[in-house]
Design an enzyme around this catalytic site. Structure first.
Site, PDB file in Angstrom:
ATOM      1  N   CYS A  11      63.750  44.883  62.367  1.00 42.51           N
ATOM      2  CA  CYS A  11      64.748  44.191  62.501  1.00 42.51           C
ATOM      3  C   CYS A  11      65.650  44.604  63.717  1.00 42.51           C
ATOM      4  CB  CYS A  11      65.824  44.117  61.388  1.00 42.51           C
ATOM      5  SG  CYS A  11      66.486  45.726  60.795  1.00 42.51           S
ATOM      6  N   CYS A  14      67.587  47.741  62.872  1.00 41.55           N
ATOM      7  CA  CYS A  14      66.812  48.986  63.106  1.00 41.55           C
ATOM      8  C   CYS A  14      66.837  49.654  64.526  1.00 41.55           C
ATOM      9  CB  CYS A  14      65.365  48.790  62.495  1.00 41.55           C
ATOM     10  SG  CYS A  14      65.303  48.534  60.912  1.00 41.55           S
ATOM     11  N   ASP A 424      66.673  28.550  98.893  1.00 37.25           N
ATOM     12  CA  ASP A 424      65.432  28.326  99.567  1.00 37.25           C
ATOM     13  C   ASP A 424      65.287  27.118  99.667  1.00 37.25           C
ATOM     14  OD1 ASP A 424      63.209  29.298 101.130  1.00 37.25           O
ATOM     15  OD2 ASP A 424      62.162  28.572  99.440  1.00 37.25           O
TER      16      ASP A 424
END
Length: 573
Positions: A11, A14, A424
């Site tokens: 997770c 963690c 561009d």
């Protein structure tokens, strides 16, 4: 700073916990963990010590091999086909296994959801039909307990592990306490619903992550797969990362240039659109510099390597894309830190709510406990801890799918403050697809004659502009082929144009640089056309992609090739 694969992360919380603990280590100069890609950027000289710390925080989570270099090993010409087959086979098997795993998880969730619905139906029927409390109790609890254990056992186990390690307040504990409390107050269907819906949410999040990860990986396919190195009159195939500065590589038509270098023999057009966005092929010859990742289109090139693959432009772009999620936005960092304070506060509020409900509002213990469980469920920080990083990752993935490179999550936030945008033109505001927009013909020739001569002269060229001329010829003349018996002595003039004998006439099609040397002035062409046709073209209307035609060394006309503006360019701007 090296990049490693980190395995068995369950997770986002963690990853945050591990990252925070590693930052406190003196041997770690910098660290960043990306839960979505399961990677860790780490600057340390003692990787073993780091792994020992991770083992104490999250047993089972481990760092595997460095993935800073995408290329390893060498292969010969004979091994090439076998290697390709094995890679394709491995990729195919990997995809099948991944598909089955993903569908297996989906089928399990569908089965659990179906069981939950059946449980609700049986509960309502038994409640009406039976008078036995024991029968009602067993039918009410047994199905929901099975669903609860199948969908929530991993969460409960993780909560217990965290308690044993001293990590008390996290979403696993909140979910476990809330669901167990629901069982205590006699609401097993709500306890199983909490775990089941939580797992469905995780599954949908994983799908989003996987989709974004595939979009990012698809953008990385522009990297060259191998290099053909010339050594003592032999062609040796090796991975681009193994090519050294000063070695000479051979690049055939259709192959990607493996390393930045300088052309020492040959000339060709190269497609650099994936790097520069410019859809018009670039002509290169001896002493021209070329970039890795560009595609050789028309001729064989020998290139002397001037930079290693690791120093090449294409590799830097790949690193930007791969490491984009490690550059966290301020919003991500805020919610990661906020969750650590928020979770214990929620837990305390739930306890206070239960106590106050009993002491001051004369509610039963069961009802007050139920209210506390509700607070634990609705206030679970998972939505904050997971959804915020996930939204950034999904944004980077969506941008990559459209060919947009964003260097980090922090820059997504910066886009909200943008006041000026520089675009561009070719391939961005325009389609990057060329089309004949107008034909200028001198006296003695019709527009159709100029088009026909141009199409026949350009027939053997694979240049995009030549393709646009042939396609326009097919459209105007309602044909789908060209009579090649009319074409003799075809010759390509690198960087300038082509020439051929068509029906006995010497025809040259090329740019202004080619024809201006011999037979005409650009301004004279424009003035002559305006005078003859009563029009007002100017130098800005005649683009650099104009193709000029001479027949028997006399200027005959020209074709104006334009790149159409995209329909949504105005809206985008």
């Amino acid at each position: 700073m090296k990049k490693y694969k980190i395995n068995n992360l369950d997770c986002q919380a963690c990853s945050i916990k591990i990252e925070d603990n590693l930052k406190r280590l003196g041997i770690v100069k910098d660290v960043s963990i990306d839960f979505a890609t399961q990677t860790i950027l780490l600057d340390t000289e003692d990787i073993d010590k780091v792994q020992q710390v991770i083992d104490k925080i999250e047993p089972g989570v481990f760092i595997s091999e460095s993935i800073s270099d995408n290329y390893q090993g060498k292969f010969s010409k004979q091994f090439k086909c076998d290697q390709k087959f094995r890679n394709e086979k491995s990729s195919f098997l990997t995809n099948i296994i991944s598909f089955m795993k993903q569908k297996k998880r989906l089928f399990i969730l569908i089965a659990l959801l179906s069981g939950y619905i059946i449980g609700l139906i049986l509960k309502s029927r038994i409640l009406i039909e039976t008078k036995s409390k024991f029968v009602y109790f067993m039918s009410n609890y047994i199905i929901f307990i099975i669903i609860y254990m199948l969908s929530g056992y991993e969460i409960i186990i993780q909560a217990i592990k965290n308690l044993l390690k001293g990590g008390f307040f996290d979403e696993n504990l909140l979910m476990s306490l809330a669901s167990i409390g629901a069982f205590i107050v006699g609401a097993p269907e709500e306890a199983s619903a909490v775990m089941l819906l939580y797992n469905i949410g995780l599954y949908l999040e994983d799908l989003t992550i996987d989709h974004s990860r595939k979009s990012i990986k698809a953008l990385l396919e522009l990297k060259p797969e191998y290099a053909t190195v010339l050594e003592q009159n032999e062609q040796i195939k090796m991975f681009p990362s193994e090519v050294k500065i000063g070695q000479v590589v051979l690049v055939k038509i259709g192959e990607k240039i493996p390393c930045d270098g300088t052309v020492i023999e040959g000339n060709s057009y190269i497609d650099a659109s994936m790097l520069t966005g410019e859809s018009i092929p670039i002509f290169v010859k001896e002493n021209s510099n070329v970039l890795a990742g560009t595609i050789n289109m028309s001729g064989i090139l020998k290139i002397k390597v001037t930079k290693t693959f690791q120093e090449s432009s294409i590799n830097r772009i790949m690193e930007i894309v791969e490491n984009a999620t490690h550059k966290k936005a301020k919003t991500e960092l805020f919610f990661n830190n906020f969750a650590r304070v928020y979770t214990p506060i929620v837990f305390i509020i739930a306890i206070i709510t239960a106590i106050i409900s009993v002491l001051f509002f004369n509610q039963s213990v069961t009802e007050s406990l139920y209210r506390a469980c509700v607070i634990l469920v609705i206030s679970c920080p998972c939505a904050l801890v997971i959804s915020v990083p996930l939204s950034y990752f999904a944004g980077l993935g969506a941008a990559s799918k459209k060919g947009i490179l964003i260097k980090g999550s922090n820059l997504l936030d910066a886009l909200t403050d943008v006041e000026t945008v520089v675009f561009d033109k070719t391939g961005t505001l325009t389609e990057g697809k060329f089309k004949v927009s107008h034909i200028m013909a001198q006296k003695g020739y019709s527009e159709k004659q100029i088009l026909e001569y141009a199409a026949y002269c350009e027939f053997y060229s694979n240049h995009p502009i030549a393709n646009s001329i042939r396609n326009y010829y097919y459209e105007i003349f309602h044909k789908n082929t060209i009579d090649t018996t009319r074409i003799k002595s075809y010759k390509e003039i690198p960087g300038l144009g082509v020439s051929a004998i068509i029906d006995g006439n010497h025809v040259v099609a090329g740019n202004a640089k080619l024809l201006n040397q011999k037979i005409f002035s650009r301004d004279n062409v424009i003035n002559s056309f305006n005078k003859e046709n009563g029009m007002n073209y100017n130098n800005n209307k005649i683009s650099d992609t104009t193709v000029y035609i001479s027949i028997n060394d006399k200027y005959a006309g020209c074709l104006i090739i334009l790149d159409n503006i995209k329909k949504d360019s105005k809206t985008a701007i």
